[in-house]
Write a protein that holds these residues in place. Structure first.
Motif, PDB file in Angstrom:
ATOM      1  N   LEU A 105     -14.618  53.950 -11.309  1.00  0.00           N
ATOM      2  CA  LEU A 105     -15.181  54.308 -10.007  1.00  0.00           C
ATOM      3  C   LEU A 105     -16.519  53.613  -9.771  1.00  0.00           C
ATOM      4  CD1 LEU A 105     -14.344  58.124  -9.821  1.00  0.00           C
ATOM      5  CD2 LEU A 105     -13.237  56.252  -8.601  1.00  0.00           C
ATOM      6  N   ALA A 106     -17.351  53.546 -10.815  1.00  0.00           N
ATOM      7  CA  ALA A 106     -18.639  52.856 -10.670  1.00  0.00           C
ATOM      8  C   ALA A 106     -18.427  51.385 -10.354  1.00  0.00           C
ATOM      9  CB  ALA A 106     -19.462  53.017 -11.942  1.00  0.00           C
ATOM     10  N   GLY A 107     -17.485  50.749 -11.052  1.00  0.00           N
ATOM     11  CA  GLY A 107     -17.192  49.349 -10.770  1.00  0.00           C
ATOM     12  C   GLY A 107     -16.683  49.143  -9.367  1.00  0.00           C
ATOM     13  N   THR A 108     -15.896  50.102  -8.876  1.00  0.00           N
ATOM     14  CA  THR A 108     -15.381  50.017  -7.510  1.00  0.00           C
ATOM     15  C   THR A 108     -16.519  50.052  -6.499  1.00  0.00           C
ATOM     16  OG1 THR A 108     -13.298  51.070  -8.150  1.00  0.00           O
ATOM     17  CG2 THR A 108     -13.880  51.130  -5.813  1.00  0.00           C
ATOM     18  N   VAL A 109     -17.507  50.926  -6.730  1.00  0.00           N
ATOM     19  CA  VAL A 109     -18.672  50.999  -5.835  1.00  0.00           C
ATOM     20  C   VAL A 109     -19.455  49.690  -5.876  1.00  0.00           C
ATOM     21  CG1 VAL A 109     -20.904  52.131  -5.457  1.00  0.00           C
ATOM     22  CG2 VAL A 109     -18.876  53.507  -5.968  1.00  0.00           C
ATOM     23  N   VAL A 110     -19.649  49.141  -7.079  1.00  0.00           N
ATOM     24  CA  VAL A 110     -20.383  47.883  -7.210  1.00  0.00           C
ATOM     25  C   VAL A 110     -19.661  46.757  -6.466  1.00  0.00           C
ATOM     26  CG1 VAL A 110     -21.188  46.136  -8.851  1.00  0.00           C
ATOM     27  CG2 VAL A 110     -21.465  48.568  -9.375  1.00  0.00           C
ATOM     28  N   ILE A 111     -18.329  46.709  -6.590  1.00  0.00           N
ATOM     29  CA  ILE A 111     -17.550  45.714  -5.834  1.00  0.00           C
ATOM     30  C   ILE A 111     -17.801  45.879  -4.341  1.00  0.00           C
ATOM     31  CG2 ILE A 111     -15.197  45.040  -5.165  1.00  0.00           C
ATOM     32  CD1 ILE A 111     -14.341  45.771  -8.040  1.00  0.00           C
ATOM     33  N   GLY A 112     -17.776  47.126  -3.867  1.00  0.00           N
ATOM     34  CA  GLY A 112     -18.013  47.391  -2.451  1.00  0.00           C
ATOM     35  C   GLY A 112     -19.379  46.926  -1.995  1.00  0.00           C
TER      36      GLY A 112
END
Length: 399
Positions: A105-112
């Motif tokens: 989830l953290a990586g997904t936010v960073v991608i966003g």
């Protein structure tokens, strides 16, 4: 050949190649989750609502993080901001595949967050470095973005089955690295700052055309809600209505992404030959609304509806941002207009998958959520028509 002549020849080729590679990775890293979602749910032991965060969190970032991007671009400049964007996306892709649910989830936010920077910066670069060809280059940009999404939709499930979902998602890091190298090569031939502004038009104090911006905000909100709502649920809808397997549904849904290439190239060609932006928008909305209405009332013709909707979703993005770039008075105006339209539009767009899924779950049918999508396309048509018809401000040309 003089240095100026060399630069005129080199700039479009090098910079366009860099922009197209960047566009290719501006949606694919999180759209690639959808075809592998069953594997991700099983591996992380999560329910459908939690799994949906992998596609909705980046879009939420597109809206909420946009004000921070304005600060970044003012302090770092447009070119450096793009370098930062690609580095952040790369870090997010690695983090997402590195651990458990928290890391994913953290990586997904960073991608966003990284893609949010690129979302704002790309229209500014197009207006700054491709003056006189903004509609065509916006079309190329849209086509590359949809090509990336189509590739992610088509290859997501097979790659997950072959490599496991973590490695399948991690493969996009290689494409981001390639885009970063291309942009590094292009940067020396771009203009870091805009050309001198016309006398009497100070970029930081010029008020934006409020009617234009308000209209395009509603237009882009309808476009984003419809695009992300359909993208998230079309494979599931096809599996339910047509009894397709996950791989078949993902491949079939790629038609929706593939046909965007037609409008991304075709509409700029038509506009260049006299089709007005308003007429182009209404053509797009007519094709767009056929998808939800067709899937609701004549699902057996889903191939036709997917093709028309795919044409529309690519064309909608092209028309909206070609208008934003064409009506901007200067680079600062383009940056602020792009941020405003995207900031509000993407917040509503992020609700698309959530609301469409919730309506389907509550009713047990795909008809109500498809009617909701159709309603948002009406909002898109009305808002865009009013915005495009706004009186041009200052010296900006009306298109």
């Amino acid at each position: 050949m003089t240095i100026t002549e060399t630069r005129r020849t080199t700039l479009p080729l090098v910079l366009l190649a860099g922009l197209l590679l960047i566009a290719f990775v501006m949606r694919a890293p999180f759209i690639s989750v959808a075809p592998a979602i069953a594997d991700i749910q099983a591996a992380l032991d999560i329910d459908s609502a939690t799994a949906g965060l992998f596609t909705t969190l980046p879009v939420i970032c597109f809206g909420l993080a946009t004000p921070l991007v304005l600060v970044l671009t003012r302090r770092s400049g447009i070119n450096n901001s793009m370098h930062i964007a690609l580095a952040v996306v790369l870090a997010g892709i690695v983090l997402r595949s590195a651990g458990g649910l928290g890391a994913a989830l953290a990586g997904t936010v960073v991608i966003g967050l990284g893609i949010t920077i690129a979302n704002v910066v790309v229209p500014v670069i197009i207006g700054r470095d491709f003056a006189g060809r903004t509609t065509e280059v916006t079309g190329f940009y849209t086509a590359a973005m949809n090509l990336g999404a189509m590739t992610a939709t088509t290859l997501g499930a097979p790659l997950a089955g072959w490599l496991t979902w973590r490695w399948a998602l991690l493969t996009w890091a290689l494409v981001v690295l390639l885009a970063a190298l291309a942009w590094k090569r292009a940067t020396p031939v771009t203009q870091e700052s805009a050309p001198p502004e016309p006398t009497g038009v100070p970029s930081s104090k010029t008020p934006m055309n409020r009617r234009l911006v308000a209209g395009m905000v509603f237009c882009f909100a309808g476009q984003s809600f419809s695009y992300y709502g359909v993208t998230a649920w079309l494979p599931t809808l096809l599996a339910d209505q047509q009894s397709l397997s996950a791989t078949q549904a993902g491949g079939s849904a790629s038609l929706f992404q593939m046909l965007a290439l037609v409008s991304a190239f075709g509409l700029p060609w038509a506009i260049r030959r006299g089709l007005s932006s308003r007429a182009a928008l209404l053509l797009v909305c007519t094709c767009w609304i056929s998808l939800p209405l067709g899937l609701a009332f004549a699902p057996a013709l889903w191939v036709l509806w997917s093709c028309l909707g795919g044409f529309a979703q690519g064309g909608g993005f092209t028309v909206i941002f070609s208008v934003v770039v064409a009506r901007a008075l200067n680079s600062d105006d383009a940056r602020r207009m792009s941020a405003t339209v995207q900031g509000v539009g993407y917040i509503l767009g992020a609700l698309g998958p959530i609301i469409v899924g919730a309506v389907h779950a509550a009713t047990g049918s795909w008809v109500p959520p498809m009617l909701l999508v159709a309603g948002m396309i009406v909002v898109m048509a009305v808002g865009g028509s009013l915005g495009i018809g706004a009186r041009p401000t200052g010296t900006a040309a009306s298109r």
